[in-house]
Design a protein around this motif. Structure first.
Motif, PDB file in Angstrom:
ATOM      1  N   GLN A  32      -1.945 -29.897  45.506  1.00 21.45           N
ATOM      2  CA  GLN A  32      -2.004 -28.763  46.916  1.00 21.45           C
ATOM      3  C   GLN A  32      -0.955 -27.351  46.966  1.00 21.45           C
ATOM      4  OE1 GLN A  32      -4.921 -28.606  49.273  1.00 21.45           O
ATOM      5  NE2 GLN A  32      -5.482 -29.871  47.431  1.00 21.45           N
ATOM      6  N   GLN A  33       0.466 -27.965  46.737  1.00 20.86           N
ATOM      7  CA  GLN A  33       1.674 -26.863  47.021  1.00 20.86           C
ATOM      8  C   GLN A  33       1.022 -25.829  45.360  1.00 20.86           C
ATOM      9  OE1 GLN A  33       3.605 -25.277  49.230  1.00 20.86           O
ATOM     10  NE2 GLN A  33       3.056 -27.664  50.681  1.00 20.86           N
ATOM     11  N   CYS A  34       0.981 -26.408  44.847  1.00 21.19           N
ATOM     12  CA  CYS A  34       0.560 -25.264  43.689  1.00 21.19           C
ATOM     13  C   CYS A  34      -0.984 -24.731  43.629  1.00 21.19           C
ATOM     14  CB  CYS A  34       0.274 -25.943  42.326  1.00 21.19           C
ATOM     15  SG  CYS A  34       2.169 -26.769  41.914  1.00 21.19           S
ATOM     16  N   SER A  35      -1.707 -25.144  44.925  1.00 14.97           N
ATOM     17  CA  SER A  35      -3.368 -24.249  44.198  1.00 14.97           C
ATOM     18  C   SER A  35      -2.918 -22.733  45.530  1.00 14.97           C
ATOM     19  CB  SER A  35      -4.059 -25.803  45.300  1.00 14.97           C
ATOM     20  OG  SER A  35      -4.045 -25.663  46.305  1.00 14.97           O
ATOM     21  N   ILE A  36      -2.179 -22.997  45.965  1.00 15.42           N
ATOM     22  CA  ILE A  36      -1.971 -22.191  47.001  1.00 15.42           C
ATOM     23  C   ILE A  36      -0.202 -20.789  46.510  1.00 15.42           C
ATOM     24  CG2 ILE A  36      -2.895 -22.781  49.282  1.00 15.42           C
ATOM     25  CD1 ILE A  36      -0.129 -23.747  49.698  1.00 15.42           C
ATOM     26  N   ASN A  37       0.012 -21.065  45.849  1.00 11.66           N
ATOM     27  CA  ASN A  37       1.216 -20.070  44.721  1.00 11.66           C
ATOM     28  C   ASN A  37       0.376 -19.434  44.454  1.00 11.66           C
ATOM     29  OD1 ASN A  37       3.225 -20.215  42.759  1.00 11.66           O
ATOM     30  ND2 ASN A  37       4.035 -21.287  44.052  1.00 11.66           N
ATOM     31  N   PRO A  38       0.841 -18.407  44.636  1.00 11.05           N
ATOM     32  CA  PRO A  38       0.120 -16.870  44.252  1.00 11.05           C
ATOM     33  C   PRO A  38       0.228 -16.748  42.447  1.00 11.05           C
ATOM     34  CG  PRO A  38       1.364 -16.011  46.084  1.00 11.05           C
ATOM     35  CD  PRO A  38       1.681 -17.963  45.723  1.00 11.05           C
ATOM     36  N   VAL A  39       1.783 -16.758  41.887  1.00  8.86           N
ATOM     37  CA  VAL A  39       2.139 -16.949  41.443  1.00  8.86           C
ATOM     38  C   VAL A  39       1.725 -17.795  39.890  1.00  8.86           C
ATOM     39  CG1 VAL A  39       4.619 -17.096  39.440  1.00  8.86           C
ATOM     40  CG2 VAL A  39       4.708 -16.658  42.049  1.00  8.86           C
ATOM     41  N   ILE A  40       1.357 -19.203  40.522  1.00  8.96           N
ATOM     42  CA  ILE A  40       0.051 -19.560  39.979  1.00  8.96           C
ATOM     43  C   ILE A  40      -1.197 -19.396  40.015  1.00  8.96           C
ATOM     44  CG2 ILE A  40       0.029 -22.466  39.259  1.00  8.96           C
ATOM     45  CD1 ILE A  40       2.767 -22.853  40.101  1.00  8.96           C
ATOM     46  N   GLN A  41      -1.743 -18.786  40.877  1.00  8.18           N
ATOM     47  CA  GLN A  41      -3.325 -18.475  40.643  1.00  8.18           C
ATOM     48  C   GLN A  41      -3.143 -17.308  39.939  1.00  8.18           C
ATOM     49  OE1 GLN A  41      -3.600 -17.470  44.675  1.00  8.18           O
ATOM     50  NE2 GLN A  41      -3.923 -19.576  45.678  1.00  8.18           N
ATOM     51  N   LYS A  42      -2.474 -16.411  39.231  1.00  6.82           N
ATOM     52  CA  LYS A  42      -2.231 -15.380  38.601  1.00  6.82           C
ATOM     53  C   LYS A  42      -1.925 -15.363  37.729  1.00  6.82           C
ATOM     54  CE  LYS A  42      -1.146 -12.009  42.868  1.00  6.82           C
ATOM     55  NZ  LYS A  42       0.116 -11.495  43.043  1.00  6.82           N
ATOM     56  N   ALA A  43      -1.233 -16.541  36.863  1.00  6.96           N
ATOM     57  CA  ALA A  43      -0.836 -16.818  35.476  1.00  6.96           C
ATOM     58  C   ALA A  43      -2.235 -17.464  34.792  1.00  6.96           C
ATOM     59  CB  ALA A  43       0.385 -18.529  35.655  1.00  6.96           C
ATOM     60  N   PRO A 157       8.632 -15.882  30.113  1.00 10.00           N
ATOM     61  CA  PRO A 157       8.227 -16.659  31.290  1.00 10.00           C
ATOM     62  C   PRO A 157       8.290 -17.064  32.424  1.00 10.00           C
ATOM     63  CG  PRO A 157       8.109 -17.776  29.450  1.00 10.00           C
ATOM     64  CD  PRO A 157       8.554 -16.396  29.135  1.00 10.00           C
ATOM     65  N   MET A 158       8.272 -16.782  33.741  1.00  7.88           N
ATOM     66  CA  MET A 158       8.998 -16.651  34.847  1.00  7.88           C
ATOM     67  C   MET A 158       9.051 -18.631  34.863  1.00  7.88           C
ATOM     68  SD  MET A 158       7.936 -16.826  38.980  1.00  7.88           S
ATOM     69  CE  MET A 158       9.360 -16.943  40.288  1.00  7.88           C
ATOM     70  N   PRO A 159      10.057 -18.995  35.264  1.00  4.57           N
ATOM     71  CA  PRO A 159      10.743 -20.622  35.607  1.00  4.57           C
ATOM     72  C   PRO A 159      10.093 -21.291  36.632  1.00  4.57           C
ATOM     73  CG  PRO A 159      13.015 -19.868  34.860  1.00  4.57           C
ATOM     74  CD  PRO A 159      11.588 -18.199  35.304  1.00  4.57           C
ATOM     75  N   ILE A 160       9.456 -22.515  37.125  1.00  2.00           N
ATOM     76  CA  ILE A 160       9.306 -22.696  38.150  1.00  2.00           C
ATOM     77  C   ILE A 160       9.483 -24.224  38.851  1.00  2.00           C
ATOM     78  CG2 ILE A 160       8.023 -22.649  40.136  1.00  2.00           C
ATOM     79  CD1 ILE A 160       6.494 -20.177  39.739  1.00  2.00           C
ATOM     80  N   GLY A 161      10.907 -24.952  39.021  1.00  2.00           N
ATOM     81  CA  GLY A 161      10.670 -26.731  39.169  1.00  2.00           C
ATOM     82  C   GLY A 161       9.802 -27.121  40.023  1.00  2.00           C
ATOM     83  N   ILE A 184      11.155 -23.118  43.126  1.00  2.00           N
ATOM     84  CA  ILE A 184      10.990 -24.922  43.206  1.00  2.00           C
ATOM     85  C   ILE A 184       9.758 -25.740  44.169  1.00  2.00           C
ATOM     86  CG2 ILE A 184      12.345 -27.457  43.368  1.00  2.00           C
ATOM     87  CD1 ILE A 184      14.805 -26.070  42.751  1.00  2.00           C
ATOM     88  N   ILE A 185       8.990 -25.818  43.770  1.00  2.98           N
ATOM     89  CA  ILE A 185       8.161 -26.823  44.366  1.00  2.98           C
ATOM     90  C   ILE A 185       7.977 -28.431  44.639  1.00  2.98           C
ATOM     91  CG2 ILE A 185       5.332 -27.340  44.714  1.00  2.98           C
ATOM     92  CD1 ILE A 185       4.973 -24.741  42.489  1.00  2.98           C
ATOM     93  N   THR A 186       8.361 -28.705  46.062  1.00  2.99           N
ATOM     94  CA  THR A 186       8.019 -29.924  45.741  1.00  2.99           C
ATOM     95  C   THR A 186       6.329 -30.536  47.058  1.00  2.99           C
ATOM     96  OG1 THR A 186       9.086 -29.561  48.520  1.00  2.99           O
ATOM     97  CG2 THR A 186      10.398 -30.029  46.090  1.00  2.99           C
TER      98      THR A 186
END
Length: 193
Positions: A32-43, A157-161, A184-186
């Motif tokens: 759910q957190q990743c699905s609303i993350n704009p960086v992940i959405q665009k990648a 590439p951008m790192p995201i924990g 960092i996504i929890t």
């Protein structure tokens, strides 16, 4: 200052103490957190990892990334360049093998290698993190070496924990080679720096 070894030990114990239900809930909340993350959405091309040792389960996230049409890559320990990673495309049909740490990775196949320069994001495992984005890994330095260009010049590439909430600590002892993370996504929130 608490030693890196003791921090690794205590945070690994905390995440391994999570029940299977807590692990499952955390994995779904992470999606759910990743699905609303704009960086992940665009990648388009995203490296992730297969969880081990109590890490937050990335399998639901991988399934979601595939459903979004993302290219997914997994790390493989480089066979010739000691201490480095390669990234191989990962699909539902990719054969997996255990590496020297008994972590599953794609079977080496040069036709599925994705150069790091072609990745948009590297979703990064960690053992502990602090309130300023510092990351403590398992101690092998694989990700610090992989992310060194990002650390020095914000290139690549951008790192995201990705982490369980219980892996946050007040502060980490930092070494010169450590690469802090911009996000960092929890399961509960996304931290930005």
């Amino acid at each position: 200052m608490t030693s890196r070894r003791l921090i690794r030990q205590s945070t690994r114990q905390r995440r391994n103490a999570l029940s299977p239900i807590e692990q499952s809930q955390a994995a779904n909340a992470l999606v759910q957190q990743c699905s609303i993350n704009p960086v992940i959405q665009k990648a388009h091309s995203i490296a992730v990892y297969l969880s081990s040792d109590g890490e937050i389960d990335t399998n639901p996230l991988i399934t979601w990334l595939w459903a979004q049409g993302k290219q997914v890559a997994l790390p493989v320990i480089h066979p010739f360049s000691k201490g480095h990673l390669l990234f191989l495309e990962y699909t539902e049909n990719s054969p997996l093998v255990h590496n020297k740490y008994q972590i599953l990775e794609p079977k080496l196949n040069k036709t599925t290698i994705i150069p790091t320069s072609e990745l948009d994001l590297i979703l990064t495992p960690l053992v502990a993190f602090d309130h300023t984005g510092n990351r403590l890994g398992m101690g092998g330095g694989y990700y610090d070496r992989t992310l060194s260009n990002w650390h020095s010049a914000q290139q690549g590439p951008m790192p995201i924990g990705l982490s369980h909430t219980c892996q946050q600590v007040s502060s980490l002892p930092i070494e010169s080679w450590d690469v802090p993370l911009p996000q960092i996504i929890t399961p509960q929130k996304t931290w930005h720096w």
